[in-house]
Design an enzyme around this catalytic site. Structure first.
Site, PDB file in Angstrom:
ATOM      1  N   ARG A   1       0.828  -1.210   0.000  1.00  0.00           N
ATOM      2  CA  ARG A   1       0.000   0.000   0.000  1.00  0.00           C
ATOM      3  C   ARG A   1       0.863   1.261   0.000  1.00  0.00           C
ATOM      4  NH1 ARG A   1      -4.903  -2.116   4.043  1.00  0.00           N
ATOM      5  NH2 ARG A   1      -6.066  -3.142   2.350  1.00  0.00           N
TER       6      ARG A   1
ATOM      7  N   TYR B   1      -6.500  -0.651  -6.681  1.00  0.00           N
ATOM      8  CA  TYR B   1      -5.910  -1.896  -6.174  1.00  0.00           C
ATOM      9  C   TYR B   1      -5.177  -1.704  -4.847  1.00  0.00           C
ATOM     10  CZ  TYR B   1      -1.720  -0.792  -9.188  1.00  0.00           C
ATOM     11  OH  TYR B   1      -0.650  -0.235  -9.831  1.00  0.00           O
ATOM     12  N   GLU B   2      -4.857  -2.841  -4.227  1.00  0.00           N
ATOM     13  CA  GLU B   2      -4.316  -2.898  -2.855  1.00  0.00           C
ATOM     14  C   GLU B   2      -5.268  -2.246  -1.849  1.00  0.00           C
ATOM     15  OE1 GLU B   2      -2.127  -4.875  -2.243  1.00  0.00           O
ATOM     16  OE2 GLU B   2      -1.375  -5.154  -4.268  1.00  0.00           O
ATOM     17  N   GLY B   3      -6.548  -2.424  -2.044  1.00  0.00           N
ATOM     18  CA  GLY B   3      -7.565  -1.830  -1.187  1.00  0.00           C
ATOM     19  C   GLY B   3      -7.952  -0.477  -1.738  1.00  0.00           C
TER      20      GLY B   3
END
Length: 578
Positions: free
Chosen positions: A301, A437-439
């Protein structure tokens, strides 16, 4: 595309915001001397400009392709990746026991920033390997570390993350991939993996001899939801006890996603166990896979937040070059009616200054976050909790900034920005995945208000904002924003319902991120004025723009952050959709 490494900016951010000199005073990071830092910053900039940047355009236009079941990259990618590995760039922050240089994470972030600004799609390959190294180092067995880490640290074997499934997007607990224990034979003690994963970045390619997939799956009888998830190492090729490669594992890419951007990054649909022979090794204990995976996700992140900086820097350079060369119209109000370069026009200058303030502000936030991660590695518990608080801020605001800067870059190009041949649109397309992406950035905001606000009963946020307010000095706007962030955080923690917190989470996240970025850019400005040189001319102006324009915008979000959720549910679903 050409790339001019912003080495002076990066070195300055490392010094002031990451505090690299203070880190080098520790025994663990003593190798990060001034000479070493300069060599890395300058060296990776030159490497990225020479090896990665020339491949960016062909990577966008040709992209990754699947031919007869084989994932292929355009000419030059394999050679560039081989040079990256051979020159040791992947090993900058890797553990020394497994061939790494053991340098601060902040310096590894600088390596990735240069690679990603030069070629964002290509930089995703080494970026994900960082997370695989962390997960195996912290949660793997001694045998797994010995088998995989040296190759991962060098970059010879890249790593991937396998979370998402067709029926389970952000809800990882809904995954169905299974892991069945193997009770006898040569693979006894391991597991048979079976399932399908989607959106797997660099899941298959011919740039390396092996790929180390980290895969989330369920063992028989595991609890429902996220509590029943385990993590497994699934290599592309089986690895012998002596480290030699054996037969292919039962894993393959069945298709590539056709994406808006990052075309040179093969985003794969991966199939595990088509022939019931896909073998994986458990990392850590059963049902603790999400805990192990989050080791990867935190660094990922931060690095996705860094991608916002990467694409912003690339779009800024592209737009400035165009604005200097594009001649159109006389300067408004000038007695001389000779057309001038558009960089002379007020609105173009407004856009460029905004682009610079967003780019340099996001970079300052990035390196401040990385510096806290490094201090946490030295055992500083306060830095660890502060880093945990900063992760959603850099991931979300960094990527939002990247999207805005890329959009402004298209705007500066005018109609030509909407034409693919100029290249401005590539930055815009590449940037758009980063808030997802990645949350997603909404998930980051939810994490901030439901988990991070409660750390030390609100003390982590309160102490950060109090420090910003104190350090702001006569910058009343920044001090007021910091106090507002603390007040909104206190209201969310003590008075707001869960719906109210979530309704205001995104504007609150932006407020906090701008406060930290403004603080760090103010610190850089003060230091630049004392140091002299070109930064003494540019940094105060860019910082002033952020403080005079972005800080008031962020302060104006307080009403939205505290508005509550009532209006969101004033219409039922049918009325909302009508």
């Amino acid at each position: 595309m050409t790339y001019a490494p912003p080495s002076a900016e990066q070195a300055f951010a490392l010094k002031i915001s990451a505090g690299i000199e203070e880190l080098a005073a520790s025994e663990r990071f003593a190798a990060a001397s001034a000479d070493m830092v300069e060599a890395i910053v300058e060296g990776i900039g030159q490497f990225a400009a020479g090896e990665f940047a020339p491949l960016s355009r062909v990577g966008d236009t040709q992209g990754a392709r699947m031919i007869d079941g084989v994932v292929m990259l355009p000419a030059g990618y394999a050679e560039a990746y081989r040079a990256y590995v051979e020159q040791g760039w992947n090993a900058v922050s890797g553990p020394e026991h497994f061939g790494g240089q053991g340098l601060p994470f902040s310096l590894a972030a600088c390596v990735l920033e240069n690679l990603g600004t030069a070629n964002m799609a290509f930089s995703l390959l080494p970026m994900l390997t960082v997370g695989a190294i962390e997960a195996i180092e912290k949660h793997g067995s001694d045998e797994q570390r010995a088998m995989y880490l040296a190759k991962l640290v060098s970059g010879e074997w890249p790593g991937t993350m396998n979370l998402t499934e067709p029926q389970a997007g952000s809800d990882v607990g809904a995954l169905r991939t299974s892991a069945t224990p193997i009770l006898k034979g040569e693979h006894a003690g391991k597991y048979l993996i079976k399932g399908t994963k989607i959106f797997i970045t660099w899941g298959e390619h011919e740039l390396a001899d092996n790929i180390v997939h980290l895969v989330l799956a369920r063992t028989p009888g595991a609890p429902a939801g996220s509590r029943g998830i385990s993590l497994f190492i699934v290599p592309r090729f089986h690895v012998g006890a002596d480290g030699s490669l054996g037969a292919a594992n039962d894993v393959k890419a069945v298709s590539l996603e056709h994406k808006l951007g990052i075309h040179a990054s093969p985003t794969c649909v991966m199939s595990y166990g088509d022939h019931d022979q896909c073998v994986g090794e458990l990392i850590g204990a059963e049902n603790e896979g999400l805990k192990c995976m989050f080791t990867m996700m935190n660094s990922a992140r931060i690095n996705v937040g860094a991608q916002g900086v990467m694409v912003a820097e690339a779009a800024l350079q592209h737009a400035v070059a165009y604005a200097q060369g594009r001649v159109q119209s006389a300067r408004a109000g000038s007695p001389d009616k000779t057309p001038v370069a558009i960089i002379e026009h007020p609105d173009v200058r407004r856009m460029i200054l905004r682009m610079r303030a967003l780019t340099e502000g996001a970079r300052a936030l990035l390196y401040y976050t990385c510096g806290q991660v490094d201090r946490a590695a030295l055992g500083d518990d306060a830095a660890k909790t502060r880093a945990d608080l900063l992760v959603p801020l850099i991931k979300a605001w960094g990527t939002d900034a990247g999207c805005e800067v890329a959009s402004l870059g298209v705007q500066i190009h005018g109609g030509m920005g909407f034409i693919e041949e100029t290249g401005a649109a590539q930055h815009y397309r590449d940037a758009r995945i980063t808030p997802i992406y990645e949350g997603t950035n909404g998930i980051q905001a939810a994490d901030l208000v439901t988990r991070k606000l409660g750390m030390e009963n609100g003390g982590v946020l309160a102490s950060l904002m109090a420090e910003i307010a104190r350090d702001a000095g006569d910058e009343a706007g920044l001090a007021a924003l910091a106090r507002d962030c603390a007040a909104v955080g206190e209201w969310m923690r003590d008075s707001a319902s869960l719906d109210d917190k979530l309704a205001g989470s995104v504007p609150f996240q932006t407020m906090c991120a701008v406060a930290v970025a403004g603080w760090q850019l103010l610190r850089q400005s003060r230091a630049a004025e004392a140091a002299g040189g070109n930064l003494a001319r540019t940094k105060p102006v860019v910082a002033r723009w952020l403080l005079d324009h972005l800080v008031p915008e962020a302060a104006g979000l307080k009403a939205s952050a505290t508005a509550g959720a009532a209006l969101l549910y004033a219409l039922d679903r049918e009325s909302l959709a009508s």
